[in-house]
Design a protein around this motif. Structure first.
Motif, PDB file in Angstrom:
ATOM      1  N   ARG A 511       0.821  -1.208   0.000  1.00  0.00           N
ATOM      2  CA  ARG A 511       0.000   0.000   0.000  1.00  0.00           C
ATOM      3  C   ARG A 511       0.854   1.256   0.000  1.00  0.00           C
ATOM      4  N   ALA A 512       1.974   1.225   0.731  1.00  0.00           N
ATOM      5  CA  ALA A 512       2.829   2.414   0.809  1.00  0.00           C
ATOM      6  C   ALA A 512       3.398   2.793  -0.548  1.00  0.00           C
ATOM      7  N   ALA A 513       3.550   1.805  -1.442  1.00  0.00           N
ATOM      8  CA  ALA A 513       4.130   2.087  -2.760  1.00  0.00           C
ATOM      9  C   ALA A 513       3.136   2.729  -3.709  1.00  0.00           C
ATOM     10  N   SER A 514       1.847   2.687  -3.364  1.00  0.00           N
ATOM     11  CA  SER A 514       0.820   3.149  -4.304  1.00  0.00           C
ATOM     12  C   SER A 514       0.914   4.645  -4.602  1.00  0.00           C
ATOM     13  N   ILE A 515       1.552   5.418  -3.736  1.00  0.00           N
ATOM     14  CA  ILE A 515       1.649   6.861  -3.989  1.00  0.00           C
ATOM     15  C   ILE A 515       2.513   7.171  -5.200  1.00  0.00           C
ATOM     16  N   TYR A 516       3.303   6.178  -5.639  1.00  0.00           N
ATOM     17  CA  TYR A 516       4.196   6.414  -6.786  1.00  0.00           C
ATOM     18  C   TYR A 516       3.673   5.795  -8.086  1.00  0.00           C
ATOM     19  N   THR A 517       2.496   5.193  -8.053  1.00  0.00           N
ATOM     20  CA  THR A 517       2.061   4.417  -9.225  1.00  0.00           C
ATOM     21  C   THR A 517       1.910   5.272 -10.474  1.00  0.00           C
TER      22      THR A 517
END
Length: 646
Positions: A511-517
């Motif tokens: 979930r934390a990586a979703s800000i960079y999608t």
């Protein structure tokens, strides 16, 4: 497989679209698939065909074509019909009006859709004198096919036309021909005698403005010939006055059509808006040479000077000259006819529909990719066509920690990684010189700077580049500028004759990586453009939705595990044409399992040290050098020293 077909045209109106749908239904039934048809209602429409239920929906007559119906149902109603059938894939036959609702309905049901481009509607608007709507038609076609999972183009020119409209995921899919029905033995001497001509020039098709049948007036007075026209339509009365010496037979079908086609001496087709040209194939199957305009579908079907002639579009003098050439040379007509008959033997409807089922499977896979996509891309993920088998001698890997091989230790403790594993797979062909210039924490500027300059010195014939993640997670980033700099590097490498493999950066499924999608998706779109412009080989990791899964990531949760490195290496090997790479990858995965790591260990070993380095302006790669700054040789000798991909 359950296939729903949404078609703009169907029985009792017979045309190219209807004919294709009927062949598809016959084939699906013979292969054990279930089919369901949604078509415009018309008097005489059947309830079932070849085991498929025909669901007729409300329609209106097309102006000028009282027998042609246009479906008027809403997308909601089409979706309800599809929901009752529960298809695995929705096939849109020549979609425009009803097809638009069909593609929207498929989206609502989360089902893959395949749009078969068969009618050049934009060209038709010009022929009918309503050119003001041409731009609207093109915009509609573009948005419709962009929403479809996959688009099928019948010819090379139509594929280029679709690409010019910004439509991606285009595949070639032609049409089959019934070589049993259409064959030279159908030639009828009594029919020819009734026509009363030494050389018969034939035309088969709809009599409408877009078919340009009036151009055949240029053939008036060709010695010893008579024009015979098969077909009907709104232009018939006008054409009969323009072509007073021609014989109009009206609409023919079945055995009567086959006999007429085989009884021609040559076949002419003047239409410039044909996306394919089914009647050209039927003429060839009948052993009749073809003369057609050099535009659109005929470019793929007629071989100049072998089985027919292509004349310059709009040059009616050239048309007349080509017809006169064949009309006056029986030996050439016979040779062209035999060549045409031979050319269509491999185009049976059975083989063509088998290809279509393959496209259905492809669309289902791509739909799963789209469903799991991290963000919508301007250019959707597309599988790379494997390169022709070849042997590379000097391979250089560029990048950051992923290519250096963090979290993928060899038995001796050294790092290996996906590029090292790929090098060993390539070396199996007979040895390989390999250098790995990647260093952890590096960015696009490093790859396009010191790493690139060293790579150019090594004169490789294969280079892989996986870079960008460290740039994309910065507070601010200019994706366009990154891509421009990377493209310059690719151009320089291509300039020395190297093949370049571009790998799109990827994120773990956290979930934390979703800000960079969005950033990663934009960069992946840019890399697809770089590959298209430079001829680089793109490995689009969005096509592998399992890559973000936890087992593919190491204990630090930001680098690939040994399993992930193996997975990426075998996917690259597939694209590079390594024999049996997919099977080897499955076997390798079955032999290895990954260990998990607790959250507390992750914080102590990885998260807190990373925060500490950031606070002090340091990076993990500071002061490090590449592990293989020069070539190492991989071959029998390296295998003897214990180098392994396990």
């Amino acid at each position: 497989m359950r296939v729903a077909i949404v078609t703009e045209s169907f029985l009792p109106h017979m045309n190219g679209v209807t004919g294709s749908v009927l062949q598809i239904l016959r084939h699906l039934e013979s292969r054990g698939h279930d089919a369901h048809v949604i078509a415009p209602a018309a008097v005489g429409i059947p309830e079932t065909v070849d085991g498929a239920r025909i669901e007729a929906i409300p329609s209106l007559a097309l102006p000028g074509y009282r027998n042609v119906r246009v479906g008027t149902s809403t997308a909601h109603r089409v979706a309800a019909a599809l929901r009752r059938f529960q298809p695995d894939v929705v096939h849109l036959a020549s979609p425009f009006a009803l097809g638009w609702r069909g593609v929207l309905a498929a989206e609502r049901l989360d089902v893959a859709s395949v749009a078969a481009y068969q009618t050049d509607v934009a060209a038709y608007t010009e022929r009918y004198g309503i050119a003001a709507t041409t731009g609207i038609a093109q915009t509609h076609i573009a948005r419709l096919h962009r929403r479809a999972t996959l688009t099928l183009a019948p010819s090379a020119e139509s594929a280029q036309q679709l690409a010019s409209l910004g439509i991606d995921r285009v595949r070639r899919w032609g049409r089959g021909v019934d070589a049993e029905r259409f064959q030279p033995s159908r030639r009828d001497s009594a029919l020819r005698a009734a026509w009363g001509a030494e050389v018969v020039i034939g035309y088969v098709g709809r009599l409408a403005p877009e078919k340009q049948v009036e151009d055949l007036a240029a053939l008036n007075g060709v010695p010893g010939t008579r024009l015979v026209i098969v077909g009907d339509g709104p232009s018939r009365a006008r054409l009969e006055s323009l072509l007073p010496d021609a014989l109009f037979l009206g609409h023919l079908g079945g055995e009567a059509l086959a006999a007429a086609m085989a009884s021609f001496d040559l076949f002419v087709h003047p239409g410039e808006s044909e996306t394919f040209g089914q009647t050209l194939q039927e003429a060839h199957a009948s052993g009749v040479p073809v003369i057609a305009t050099g535009r659109g579908g005929p470019l793929d079907l007629v071989r100049m000077g072998i089985d027919g002639w292509l004349y310059r579009p709009g040059d009616l003098g050239d048309l007349r000259m080509r017809v006169a050439d064949l009309a006056g040379d029986a030996r050439k007509r016979r040779a062209f006819g035999e060549a045409g008959r031979e050319a269509v033997q491999g185009r049976s409807w059975s083989s063509v529909c088998d290809q279509l089922v393959g496209h259905f499977e492809d669309a289902r896979m791509l739909h799963r990719v789209d469903a799991g996509a991290r963000a919508r891309r301007v250019v959707r993920p597309e599988a790379s066509v494997p390169v022709p088998p070849r042997r590379w001698h000097r391979y250089v890997a560029l990048g950051d920690s992923l290519t250096e091989g963090l979290c993928d230790p060899a038995p001796d403790g050294a790092l290996r990684g996906w590029a090292d594993r790929l090098a060993l797979l390539l070396a199996a062909r007979g040895g390989l010189h390999y250098a790995n210039l990647a260093i952890r924490s590096k960015r696009v500027g490093d790859v396009c700077g010191t790493q690139l300059e060293r790579a150019l010195e090594l004169r490789p014939d294969l280079v892989s580049i996986l870079i960008g993640a460290n740039d994309l997670v910065k507070h601010r980033v200019n994706v366009a500028a990154l891509a421009l700099r990377l493209e310059d590097a690719v151009v320089r490498l291509r300039g020395i004759g190297a093949d370049v493999v571009l790998v799109t950066p990827f994120l773990p499924g956290r979930r934390a990586a979703s800000i960079y999608t969005r950033r990663f998706s934009a960069f992946a779109t840019a890399l697809a453009g770089i590959a298209a412009r430079t001829g680089a080989i793109l490995i689009d990791t969005d096509l592998h939705p399992s890559l973000p899964d936890r087992p593919n990531w190491g204990e630090d949760l930001v680098h690939l595990s040994s399993r992930g490195h193996r997975f990426l290496a075998y996917r690259a090997a597939e694209v590079l044409g390594v024999p049996d790479a997919d099977a080897l990858g499955v076997l390798d995965a079955a032999l290895h399992e990954n260990e998990t790591i607790g959250a507390g260990v992750w914080w102590r070993r990885h998260a807190l040290p990373w925060v500490w380095r950031r606070l002090h302006g340091r990076a993990a790669g500071d002061g490090r050098s590449a592990k293989h700054d020069d070539y190492v040789y991989l071959g029998r000798s390296s295998a003897a020293r214990g180098v392994s991909v396990s």
